[in-house]
Structures are given as C-alpha cells and as structure tokens.
Design a protein around this motif. Structure first.
Motif, PDB file in Angstrom:
ATOM      1  N   PHE A 267       0.848  -1.194   0.000  1.00  0.00           N
ATOM      2  CA  PHE A 267       0.000   0.000   0.000  1.00  0.00           C
ATOM      3  C   PHE A 267       0.885   1.247   0.000  1.00  0.00           C
ATOM      4  O   PHE A 267       0.966   1.967   0.996  1.00  0.00           O
ATOM      5  CB  PHE A 267      -0.915  -0.006   1.226  1.00  0.00           C
ATOM      6  CG  PHE A 267      -1.832  -1.194   1.299  1.00  0.00           C
ATOM      7  CD1 PHE A 267      -2.992  -1.253   0.542  1.00  0.00           C
ATOM      8  CD2 PHE A 267      -1.521  -2.277   2.116  1.00  0.00           C
ATOM      9  CE1 PHE A 267      -3.841  -2.352   0.609  1.00  0.00           C
ATOM     10  CE2 PHE A 267      -2.356  -3.378   2.192  1.00  0.00           C
ATOM     11  CZ  PHE A 267      -3.520  -3.421   1.427  1.00  0.00           C
ATOM     12  N   PRO A 268       1.571   1.501  -1.127  1.00  0.00           N
ATOM     13  CA  PRO A 268       2.485   2.647  -1.187  1.00  0.00           C
ATOM     14  C   PRO A 268       1.737   3.971  -1.070  1.00  0.00           C
ATOM     15  O   PRO A 268       0.573   4.078  -1.468  1.00  0.00           O
ATOM     16  CB  PRO A 268       3.140   2.498  -2.566  1.00  0.00           C
ATOM     17  CG  PRO A 268       2.188   1.669  -3.358  1.00  0.00           C
ATOM     18  CD  PRO A 268       1.524   0.750  -2.390  1.00  0.00           C
ATOM     19  N   LYS A 269       2.414   4.962  -0.511  1.00  0.00           N
ATOM     20  CA  LYS A 269       1.792   6.271  -0.324  1.00  0.00           C
ATOM     21  C   LYS A 269       1.548   6.975  -1.654  1.00  0.00           C
ATOM     22  O   LYS A 269       0.658   7.821  -1.765  1.00  0.00           O
ATOM     23  CB  LYS A 269       2.666   7.126   0.587  1.00  0.00           C
ATOM     24  CG  LYS A 269       2.725   6.600   2.018  1.00  0.00           C
ATOM     25  CD  LYS A 269       3.615   7.464   2.895  1.00  0.00           C
ATOM     26  CE  LYS A 269       3.682   6.910   4.312  1.00  0.00           C
ATOM     27  NZ  LYS A 269       4.572   7.714   5.194  1.00  0.00           N
ATOM     28  N   SER A 270       2.363   6.642  -2.646  1.00  0.00           N
ATOM     29  CA  SER A 270       2.153   7.228  -3.969  1.00  0.00           C
ATOM     30  C   SER A 270       2.380   6.154  -5.030  1.00  0.00           C
ATOM     31  O   SER A 270       3.306   5.341  -4.928  1.00  0.00           O
ATOM     32  CB  SER A 270       3.122   8.395  -4.198  1.00  0.00           C
ATOM     33  OG  SER A 270       4.460   7.969  -4.134  1.00  0.00           O
ATOM     34  N   GLY A 271       1.545   6.137  -6.028  1.00  0.00           N
ATOM     35  CA  GLY A 271       1.673   5.178  -7.114  1.00  0.00           C
ATOM     36  C   GLY A 271       1.152   3.801  -6.760  1.00  0.00           C
ATOM     37  O   GLY A 271       0.867   3.501  -5.598  1.00  0.00           O
ATOM     38  N   PRO A 272       1.039   2.931  -7.762  1.00  0.00           N
ATOM     39  CA  PRO A 272       0.533   1.564  -7.543  1.00  0.00           C
ATOM     40  C   PRO A 272       1.624   0.659  -6.976  1.00  0.00           C
ATOM     41  O   PRO A 272       2.815   0.951  -7.092  1.00  0.00           O
ATOM     42  CB  PRO A 272       0.135   1.122  -8.947  1.00  0.00           C
ATOM     43  CG  PRO A 272       1.085   1.857  -9.841  1.00  0.00           C
ATOM     44  CD  PRO A 272       1.308   3.196  -9.185  1.00  0.00           C
ATOM     45  N   PRO A 273       1.247  -0.453  -6.357  1.00  0.00           N
ATOM     46  CA  PRO A 273       2.246  -1.409  -5.861  1.00  0.00           C
ATOM     47  C   PRO A 273       2.935  -2.121  -7.023  1.00  0.00           C
ATOM     48  O   PRO A 273       2.392  -2.217  -8.127  1.00  0.00           O
ATOM     49  CB  PRO A 273       1.411  -2.391  -5.032  1.00  0.00           C
ATOM     50  CG  PRO A 273       0.047  -2.321  -5.649  1.00  0.00           C
ATOM     51  CD  PRO A 273      -0.127  -0.899  -6.091  1.00  0.00           C
ATOM     52  N   SER A 274       4.134  -2.626  -6.769  1.00  0.00           N
ATOM     53  CA  SER A 274       4.881  -3.360  -7.787  1.00  0.00           C
ATOM     54  C   SER A 274       5.533  -4.581  -7.155  1.00  0.00           C
ATOM     55  O   SER A 274       6.258  -4.462  -6.160  1.00  0.00           O
ATOM     56  CB  SER A 274       5.959  -2.475  -8.418  1.00  0.00           C
ATOM     57  OG  SER A 274       6.825  -3.237  -9.238  1.00  0.00           O
ATOM     58  N   SER A 275       5.318  -5.750  -7.750  1.00  0.00           N
ATOM     59  CA  SER A 275       5.902  -6.975  -7.212  1.00  0.00           C
ATOM     60  C   SER A 275       7.419  -7.012  -7.394  1.00  0.00           C
ATOM     61  O   SER A 275       8.098  -7.860  -6.813  1.00  0.00           O
ATOM     62  CB  SER A 275       5.276  -8.206  -7.878  1.00  0.00           C
ATOM     63  OG  SER A 275       5.519  -8.202  -9.275  1.00  0.00           O
ATOM     64  N   GLU A 276       7.973  -6.120  -8.192  1.00  0.00           N
ATOM     65  CA  GLU A 276       9.421  -6.057  -8.396  1.00  0.00           C
ATOM     66  C   GLU A 276      10.156  -5.867  -7.071  1.00  0.00           C
ATOM     67  O   GLU A 276      11.311  -6.262  -6.931  1.00  0.00           O
ATOM     68  CB  GLU A 276       9.779  -4.910  -9.348  1.00  0.00           C
ATOM     69  CG  GLU A 276       9.436  -5.157 -10.801  1.00  0.00           C
ATOM     70  CD  GLU A 276      10.317  -6.221 -11.445  1.00  0.00           C
ATOM     71  OE1 GLU A 276      11.423  -6.473 -10.936  1.00  0.00           O
ATOM     72  OE2 GLU A 276       9.880  -6.805 -12.444  1.00  0.00           O
ATOM     73  N   LYS A 277       9.498  -5.250  -6.114  1.00  0.00           N
ATOM     74  CA  LYS A 277      10.142  -4.916  -4.846  1.00  0.00           C
ATOM     75  C   LYS A 277       9.837  -5.921  -3.732  1.00  0.00           C
ATOM     76  O   LYS A 277      10.335  -5.776  -2.627  1.00  0.00           O
ATOM     77  CB  LYS A 277       9.701  -3.513  -4.404  1.00  0.00           C
ATOM     78  CG  LYS A 277      10.049  -2.417  -5.409  1.00  0.00           C
ATOM     79  CD  LYS A 277       9.517  -1.064  -4.964  1.00  0.00           C
ATOM     80  CE  LYS A 277       9.836   0.018  -5.971  1.00  0.00           C
ATOM     81  NZ  LYS A 277       9.288   1.346  -5.556  1.00  0.00           N
ATOM     82  N   PHE A 278       9.040  -6.939  -4.025  1.00  0.00           N
ATOM     83  CA  PHE A 278       8.649  -7.904  -2.987  1.00  0.00           C
ATOM     84  C   PHE A 278       9.805  -8.860  -2.693  1.00  0.00           C
ATOM     85  O   PHE A 278      10.455  -9.364  -3.605  1.00  0.00           O
ATOM     86  CB  PHE A 278       7.433  -8.710  -3.435  1.00  0.00           C
ATOM     87  CG  PHE A 278       6.170  -7.898  -3.625  1.00  0.00           C
ATOM     88  CD1 PHE A 278       6.117  -6.563  -3.255  1.00  0.00           C
ATOM     89  CD2 PHE A 278       5.042  -8.480  -4.174  1.00  0.00           C
ATOM     90  CE1 PHE A 278       4.949  -5.814  -3.431  1.00  0.00           C
ATOM     91  CE2 PHE A 278       3.874  -7.748  -4.351  1.00  0.00           C
ATOM     92  CZ  PHE A 278       3.830  -6.416  -3.975  1.00  0.00           C
ATOM     93  N   ASP A 279      10.037  -9.143  -1.406  1.00  0.00           N
ATOM     94  CA  ASP A 279      11.078 -10.091  -1.028  1.00  0.00           C
ATOM     95  C   ASP A 279      10.484 -11.486  -0.845  1.00  0.00           C
ATOM     96  O   ASP A 279       9.272 -11.692  -0.996  1.00  0.00           O
ATOM     97  CB  ASP A 279      11.835  -9.631   0.225  1.00  0.00           C
ATOM     98  CG  ASP A 279      10.924  -9.510   1.455  1.00  0.00           C
ATOM     99  OD1 ASP A 279       9.798 -10.067   1.447  1.00  0.00           O
ATOM    100  OD2 ASP A 279      11.340  -8.863   2.424  1.00  0.00           O
ATOM    101  N   ILE A 280      11.330 -12.457  -0.517  1.00  0.00           N
ATOM    102  CA  ILE A 280      10.871 -13.844  -0.412  1.00  0.00           C
ATOM    103  C   ILE A 280       9.781 -14.004   0.645  1.00  0.00           C
ATOM    104  O   ILE A 280       8.768 -14.670   0.413  1.00  0.00           O
ATOM    105  CB  ILE A 280      12.057 -14.791  -0.112  1.00  0.00           C
ATOM    106  CG1 ILE A 280      12.947 -14.919  -1.349  1.00  0.00           C
ATOM    107  CG2 ILE A 280      11.559 -16.184   0.304  1.00  0.00           C
ATOM    108  CD1 ILE A 280      14.162 -15.802  -1.157  1.00  0.00           C
ATOM    109  N   THR A 281       9.976 -13.399   1.811  1.00  0.00           N
ATOM    110  CA  THR A 281       8.990 -13.540   2.892  1.00  0.00           C
ATOM    111  C   THR A 281       7.614 -13.055   2.450  1.00  0.00           C
ATOM    112  O   THR A 281       6.602 -13.732   2.661  1.00  0.00           O
ATOM    113  CB  THR A 281       9.435 -12.743   4.135  1.00  0.00           C
ATOM    114  OG1 THR A 281      10.711 -13.213   4.554  1.00  0.00           O
ATOM    115  CG2 THR A 281       8.442 -12.912   5.273  1.00  0.00           C
ATOM    116  N   LEU A 282       7.573 -11.893   1.825  1.00  0.00           N
ATOM    117  CA  LEU A 282       6.297 -11.332   1.385  1.00  0.00           C
ATOM    118  C   LEU A 282       5.697 -12.170   0.258  1.00  0.00           C
ATOM    119  O   LEU A 282       4.491 -12.443   0.246  1.00  0.00           O
ATOM    120  CB  LEU A 282       6.487  -9.882   0.934  1.00  0.00           C
ATOM    121  CG  LEU A 282       5.217  -9.137   0.478  1.00  0.00           C
ATOM    122  CD1 LEU A 282       4.157  -9.169   1.557  1.00  0.00           C
ATOM    123  CD2 LEU A 282       5.562  -7.699   0.094  1.00  0.00           C
TER     124      LEU A 282
END
Length: 201
Positions: free
Chosen positions: A76-91
């Motif tokens: 739930f970023p404060k600006s812009g849409p979310p991106s799976s590029e930044k997701f780590d293994i745990t998430l």
C-alpha cells in the motif's frame, strides 16, 4: 605449516559456499517466486485490485507480524501503484499462500525442516516452502560459512525447487543462471553481490 594452509583453503571454500548459496537464493529464488506470483496476479491494475480485495488477510498478517511495516508499505504505497518487483521472499511466500489460489491449509506451509518433506513431493507448495526454508536456514547461521556437504544438500534442494517452479513460469534460461553462480570464478560472484547490495537486497 601445511595444515595451516589447508585450513585457510578450507575456510575460504566454506565462505564461498555461503556466498554462492546466498546469492542463488536472494537473486534467483526471489525471481522465481515473483514469476510464480505474477502468473496468478499480473503486474499492473490487477495487482492493485487483488491487494485491495485481500486487505483483511494482509492486515491479519501484519497484526501477527508475518508482514513487516516495510513490506506493508510496498503493498500500500503512499504514492503510485504497488509493484511486485520490490517484494522479497517472505512477502512473496505469504502472498502465494493467501491470495494466489493455493491451498492455504496444506500441511507443508507449516514445515520448517526440508528433511521432513519427501523428495517425491514435487508440488508447487512444497517447492515454495523448500525455498523459504533454505533462505531461513541461511539467515539463521551464526557465521557466514558453510561446509561442502551442507552446501551441496541445500543447493540441490533449492535448484530442483526453482527449476520445477521456473518451468511453470517459462523461465527458460534459469538452469544456465544457476550453473553460472555455482561455477563462475569467485571474483565475479563478489561483483554480483556488491551490485545486489547497492540495489538494496
């Protein structure tokens, strides 16, 4: 003198084992899990919609500290849409379990020791858990070294799991990338680690 030299060589090999396994997990396993996640929840508007659809489940994970504040902010970023590029293994593992249509009640999710997952169990969930467990085992090591036997066992588990999941996601060059990390001169591996650290991994 000879024993001292042999010990130094052995210690260097153990350090290299740790670095190579850590690199293949952080760099390639993350990419594989992301590709599997993107297969069900493609990047773009659908990702935003699915995250909003499962807000209650995500908030539950946050309240139980299964999702950190940093990971929550990526969803739930404060600006812009979310991106799976930044997701780590745990998430990625949490999202694969809870919003991607996989059986959230499968017993393998709770298994923390890969030795308890039979080699004949080659389903997606078991492979996702295998990768998660190896990553956790690396993170819990007291020192950044790994003996050859442990390295080979963990590498074999990780490689097989990645290749099976990668086949589902059409990651055609994955085997070559895995082999490169295992066999490339260590100086090249260290360069890759430096680049990854500069990118926040």
């Amino acid at each position: 003198m000879a024993s001292s030299v042999a010990k130094d060589i052995d210690d260097k090999q153990k350090e290299q084992n740790y670095v190579r396994l850590n690199l293949v997990v952080v760099k390639l396993s993350t990419r594989v899990l992301k590709a599997r996640f993107d297969l069900t929840v493609p990047p773009g508007p659908q990702l935003h919609q699915e995250i909003n659809k499962f807000t209650k489940k995500i908030n539950n994970g946050r309240s139980k500290k299964l999702i950190s504040q940093k990971q929550y902010d990526l969803l739930f970023p404060k600006s812009g849409p979310p991106s799976s590029e930044k997701f780590d293994i745990t998430l990625l593992v949490y999202l694969l379990k809870h919003i991607c249509g996989l059986d959230g009640k499968c017993k393998w999710w709770a298994e923390k020791d890969n030795k308890n997952i039979p080699e004949t169990e080659v389903g997606e969930i078991a492979d996702i858990v295998r990768i998660r467990n190896v990553r956790n085992e690396i993170n819990h090591l007291q020192t950044a070294i790994m003996d050859q036997k442990d390295f080979e066992e963990k590498w074999d588990i990780t490689e097989k799991a990645m290749l099976r999941l990668g086949a589902v996601c059409n990651l055609s060059d994955l085997k070559n990338e895995i082999d490169t990390i295992k066999n490339q001169p260590f100086e090249k591996i260290k360069e890759k680690v430096i680049v990854m650290k500069s990118q926040g991994f």
